[in-house]
Design a protein around this motif. Structure first.
Motif, PDB file in Angstrom:
ATOM      1  N   UNK A 165       7.959 -34.752  31.025  1.00 34.09           N
ATOM      2  CA  UNK A 165       7.865 -33.493  31.768  1.00 34.09           C
ATOM      3  C   UNK A 165       7.369 -33.733  33.188  1.00 34.09           C
ATOM      4  N   UNK A 166       6.377 -34.591  33.319  1.00 34.60           N
ATOM      5  CA  UNK A 166       5.824 -34.889  34.641  1.00 34.60           C
ATOM      6  C   UNK A 166       6.869 -35.590  35.509  1.00 34.60           C
ATOM      7  N   UNK A 225       8.426 -34.226  39.068  1.00 34.76           N
ATOM      8  CA  UNK A 225       8.352 -35.028  40.296  1.00 34.76           C
ATOM      9  C   UNK A 225       9.746 -35.218  40.879  1.00 34.76           C
ATOM     10  N   UNK A 226      10.741 -35.480  40.031  1.00 36.54           N
ATOM     11  CA  UNK A 226      12.120 -35.612  40.520  1.00 36.54           C
ATOM     12  C   UNK A 226      12.617 -34.313  41.145  1.00 36.54           C
ATOM     13  N   UNK A 227      12.289 -33.183  40.533  1.00 37.37           N
ATOM     14  CA  UNK A 227      12.706 -31.892  41.088  1.00 37.37           C
ATOM     15  C   UNK A 227      12.030 -31.639  42.432  1.00 37.37           C
ATOM     16  N   UNK A 228      10.749 -31.981  42.551  1.00 39.16           N
ATOM     17  CA  UNK A 228      10.034 -31.804  43.827  1.00 39.16           C
ATOM     18  C   UNK A 228      10.574 -32.747  44.887  1.00 39.16           C
ATOM     19  N   UNK A 229      10.985 -33.930  44.498  1.00 37.13           N
ATOM     20  CA  UNK A 229      11.561 -34.879  45.452  1.00 37.13           C
ATOM     21  C   UNK A 229      12.901 -34.356  45.978  1.00 37.13           C
ATOM     22  N   UNK A 288       7.853 -32.452  47.549  1.00 33.63           N
ATOM     23  CA  UNK A 288       7.022 -33.639  47.361  1.00 33.63           C
ATOM     24  C   UNK A 288       6.640 -34.255  48.699  1.00 33.63           C
ATOM     25  N   UNK A 289       7.578 -34.302  49.630  1.00 32.65           N
ATOM     26  CA  UNK A 289       7.283 -34.864  50.957  1.00 32.65           C
ATOM     27  C   UNK A 289       6.260 -34.014  51.699  1.00 32.65           C
TER      28      UNK A 289
END
Length: 89
Positions: free
Chosen positions: A52-53, A57-61, A66-67
């Motif tokens: 899930x984490x 993180x991939x979705x935020x990237x 994420x940036x």
């Protein structure tokens, strides 16, 4: 009479220590002095799995958040309603 005094002292010690024992699973613990608290991330239990984490993180990237967060920026607030044209205003 000799049993009553140690029992009373034990109950008083338990009453004093109970608030400290209750916060053992918290992220922050009170500390004396100017600092006021200490951080213990290993005491917090997470209910998210590793997969899930990694997915979040991939979705935020992919969407760029994420940036922004890694540089300490605030996320922009997305508009909830439709924007008005100049004539409507």
């Amino acid at each position: 009479m000799t049993v009553r005094k140690p029992l009373t002292l034990s109950l008083i010690a338990l009453a004093i220590a109970a608030p400290g024992l209750a916060s053992a699973s918290a992220l922050y613990h009170p500390a004396g002095g100017e600092v006021g608290m200490t951080t213990h991330p290993d005491h917090v239990q997470s209910n998210m799995s590793r997969g899930d984490v990694l997915r979040s993180v991939d979705a935020a990237r992919k969407d760029g958040t994420l940036a922004i967060l890694s540089r300490g920026g605030a996320l922009p607030v997305k508009a909830t309603g439709g924007s008005k044209t100049r004539e409507q205003v």
